[in-house]
Design a protein around this motif. Structure first.
Motif, short mmCIF file in Angstrom:
data_model
loop_
_atom_site.label_atom_id
_atom_site.label_comp_id
_atom_site.label_asym_id
_atom_site.label_seq_id
_atom_site.Cartn_x
_atom_site.Cartn_y
_atom_site.Cartn_z
N ILE A 99 0.83 -1.21 0.00
CA ILE A 99 0.00 0.00 0.00
C ILE A 99 0.86 1.26 0.00
N ALA A 100 2.04 1.21 0.65
CA ALA A 100 2.89 2.41 0.70
C ALA A 100 3.38 2.75 -0.71
N GLY A 101 3.96 1.76 -1.39
CA GLY A 101 4.53 2.02 -2.71
C GLY A 101 3.47 2.35 -3.74
N MET A 102 2.34 1.64 -3.69
CA MET A 102 1.32 1.83 -4.72
C MET A 102 0.64 3.20 -4.56
N SER A 103 0.36 3.60 -3.32
CA SER A 103 -0.29 4.90 -3.12
C SER A 103 0.67 6.04 -3.48
N ALA A 104 1.96 5.87 -3.12
CA ALA A 104 2.94 6.91 -3.47
C ALA A 104 3.10 6.99 -4.99
N ALA A 137 -14.19 9.98 0.60
CA ALA A 137 -14.58 10.64 -0.67
C ALA A 137 -13.64 10.24 -1.81
N ALA A 138 -13.26 8.97 -1.85
CA ALA A 138 -12.34 8.53 -2.90
C ALA A 138 -13.04 8.59 -4.26
N ASP A 139 -12.28 8.94 -5.29
CA ASP A 139 -12.83 9.09 -6.65
C ASP A 139 -13.48 7.77 -7.11
N PRO A 140 -14.81 7.79 -7.36
CA PRO A 140 -15.52 6.55 -7.70
C PRO A 140 -15.03 5.90 -9.00
N GLY A 173 -7.43 0.12 -6.46
CA GLY A 173 -7.78 1.45 -6.97
C GLY A 173 -6.53 2.29 -7.20
N TYR A 174 -5.60 2.24 -6.24
CA TYR A 174 -4.34 2.97 -6.43
C TYR A 174 -3.58 2.43 -7.65
N ALA A 175 -3.61 1.09 -7.84
CA ALA A 175 -2.91 0.50 -8.99
C ALA A 175 -3.56 0.99 -10.30
N ARG A 176 -4.90 1.04 -10.32
CA ARG A 176 -5.60 1.55 -11.52
C ARG A 176 -5.20 3.00 -11.78
N LEU A 177 -5.07 3.77 -10.71
CA LEU A 177 -4.71 5.19 -10.86
C LEU A 177 -3.28 5.33 -11.39
N VAL A 178 -2.37 4.49 -10.92
CA VAL A 178 -0.99 4.51 -11.42
C VAL A 178 -1.01 4.33 -12.94
N ARG A 179 -1.75 3.30 -13.38
CA ARG A 179 -1.76 2.98 -14.83
C ARG A 179 -2.48 4.09 -15.61
N ILE A 229 -1.96 0.96 6.54
CA ILE A 229 -3.10 1.07 5.62
C ILE A 229 -3.82 2.38 5.90
N GLN A 230 -4.12 2.61 7.17
CA GLN A 230 -4.94 3.78 7.50
C GLN A 230 -4.20 5.10 7.30
N SER A 231 -2.87 5.05 7.25
CA SER A 231 -2.10 6.29 7.08
C SER A 231 -1.60 6.48 5.65
N ALA A 232 -1.79 5.49 4.77
CA ALA A 232 -1.21 5.55 3.42
C ALA A 232 -1.69 6.75 2.60
N PRO A 233 -2.99 7.11 2.66
CA PRO A 233 -3.40 8.26 1.84
C PRO A 233 -2.61 9.53 2.18
N ALA A 234 -2.41 9.80 3.47
CA ALA A 234 -1.68 11.02 3.84
C ALA A 234 -0.18 10.84 3.61
#
Ligand SMILES: Cc1cc2nc3c(=O)[nH]c(=O)nc-3n(C[C@H](O)[C@H](O)[C@H](O)COP(=O)(O)OP(=O)(O)OC[C@H]3O[C@@H](n4cnc5c(N)ncnc54)[C@H](O)[C@@H]3O)c2cc1C
Length: 372
Positions: free
Chosen positions: A14-19, A72-75, A148-154, A331-336
């Motif tokens: 989750i850290a690498g994918m969200s970053a 409020a994550a992008d649907p 979702g983060y992986a989809r956003l990366v691509r 997990i809970q801190s990854a977005p920030a």
């Protein structure tokens, strides 16, 4: 030279994918992950809970600054809610009353034991003297979040390469040359160390700061409850002082001894002795005899020596960004944390809302650990 990117992120948890998703907005990024899929290690083995009152102040601030993403994550990338109601209850037995003040200080509210027993019918009411609840605790759909983060990366033209273990680094005119076990080499101006339990090892390969990130094993098992007992709406319950915890998971009950045994980085498995102790504690408060364990698993929660995350640029190697030491809160801190990482890369400054949530940037900087 190998394939050229702006930024290579090592680790597809989750850290690498969200970053990677945050950085891909402005940079050509590539995630290198040694396993065949994202989230194979700590990220795929968590208790999947969002508890903003949990952990040291830096993590509480990061969880608070992450909440807006979760709600409020992008649907387009996260088509279903990431959080669902759960609640978390501190169970206090005779002799553990000192923990009441600790829970109150974190904002937990007293819950009458009769009410708790209505919600958790197998509870032995007489085994407890008090209970405190945090209604803000919720379940996280970790797989949806990660994918979702992986989809956003691509979608932002980033690449994710699996089965690719980073084995070494050299420099070519200042740029990082990243060697991998398959013989393929990748080039980038910057690398992000999001290697979880392997973060110290990756830093050693890059001759970066010698920061101790210690993986600590946590074990878990799934229990089948009696057929007439549906635990889905039970809150997560934990022994005061985090001595064990249990929570519903897919119609069964996850039970963990809350162990934290330092180990070398590896593909973790459960500690049977620790699980047996958890069963004993569970049976002291629950009217249910555990006759057999269902699925068991272990995962590694990785900590810096002071328990805070390590997020920022290395003191000794240029363009080497740490994103490690997320402990039991990754997990809970990854977005920030991922927004913090991108802001440090883009502007050198932490986002104002994360500082406003109470994060003191110096407490997460690698520099604080240079003298360890
Ligand atoms: C039992 C348990 C319960 C937990 N419960 C919660 C919870 O309820 N809420 C919460 O917020 N957190 C929880 N956590 C903590 C959370 O799971 C972690 O903090 C988080 O997953 C860490 O994410 P990560 O991406 O840093 O690590 P990981 O998910 O381990 O990802 C690191 C990745 O780096 C890859 N990698 C390593 N070295 C290399 C290399 N050389 N080359 C290429 N790839 C490499 C690994 O394969 C791995 O996939 C829990 C953890 C456990 C074990």
């Amino acid at each position: 030279m190998g394939t050229v990117f702006d930024i290579i992120i090592i680790g597809g948890g989750i850290a690498g994918m969200s970053a990677a998703a945050e950085l891909a907005r402005d940079h050509k990024v590539c995630v290198l992950e040694m396993e065949p899929a994202a989230g194979y290690h700590a990220t795929g083995r968590s208790a999947a809970t969002f508890v903003p009152s949990y952990g040291p102040p830096a993590f509480r601030a990061l969880a608070q600054a992450s909440e807006g993403f979760f709600t409020a994550a992008d649907p387009q990338f996260w088509p279903a809610p990431l959080l669902s109601p759960r609640g978390e209850v501190m169970l206090i037995a005779a002799g553990e009353e000192a923990h009441i003040a600790e829970g109150e200080a974190l904002g937990l509210a007293h819950m009458p034991l009769d009410e708790l027993q209505r919600r958790v019918p197998l509870l032995k009411r007489d085994a407890l003297v008090a209970a405190l609840i945090d209604e803000a605790a919720r379940d996280i759909d970790v797989d949806l979040m990660l994918q979702g983060y992986a989809r956003l990366v691509r979608a932002r033209s980033g690449e994710i390469v699996f089965r690719t273990r980073v084995t070494g680094f050299t420099r070519h005119y200042g740029a990082w040359q990243v060697q991998t076990a398959g013989g393929e080499s990748y080039s980038a101006g910057m690398v992000v160390n999001a290697a979880g339990a392997w973060a110290s090892e990756v830093a050693r390969l890059a001759q970066a700061q010698a920061i101790n990130i210690t993986p600590k094993r946590r074990s878990a098992m799934l229990l089948d409850l009696p057929a007439d007992c549906a635990p889905d709406d039970w809150p997560l319950c934990f022994g005061a002082g985090e001595t064990f915890y249990f929570k519903p998971m897919g119609g069964r009950l996850m039970l963990s001894p809350a162990d934290a045994t330092p180990v070398d980085p590896h593909d973790a498995w459960a500690d049977d002795m620790a699980l047996a102790e958890a069963v004993e504690k569970f049976q002291q408060v629950m009217d249910f005899e555990v006759t057999h364990a269902g699925q068991t698993w272990g995962g590694l929660r990785s900590f810096a020596n002071d328990g805070n995350p390590v997020a920022g640029f290395d003191d000794t190697q240029d363009n080497f960004l740490w994103l490690a030491g997320q402990g039991g809160y990754g997990i809970q801190s990854a977005p920030a944390l991922s927004r913090l990482a991108a802001a440090l890369v883009n502007t050198g400054q932490p986002p104002a809302d994360i500082v406003a949530a109470g994060l003191e940037p110096a407490t997460v900087s690698p520099s604080r650990l240079s003298q360890q």
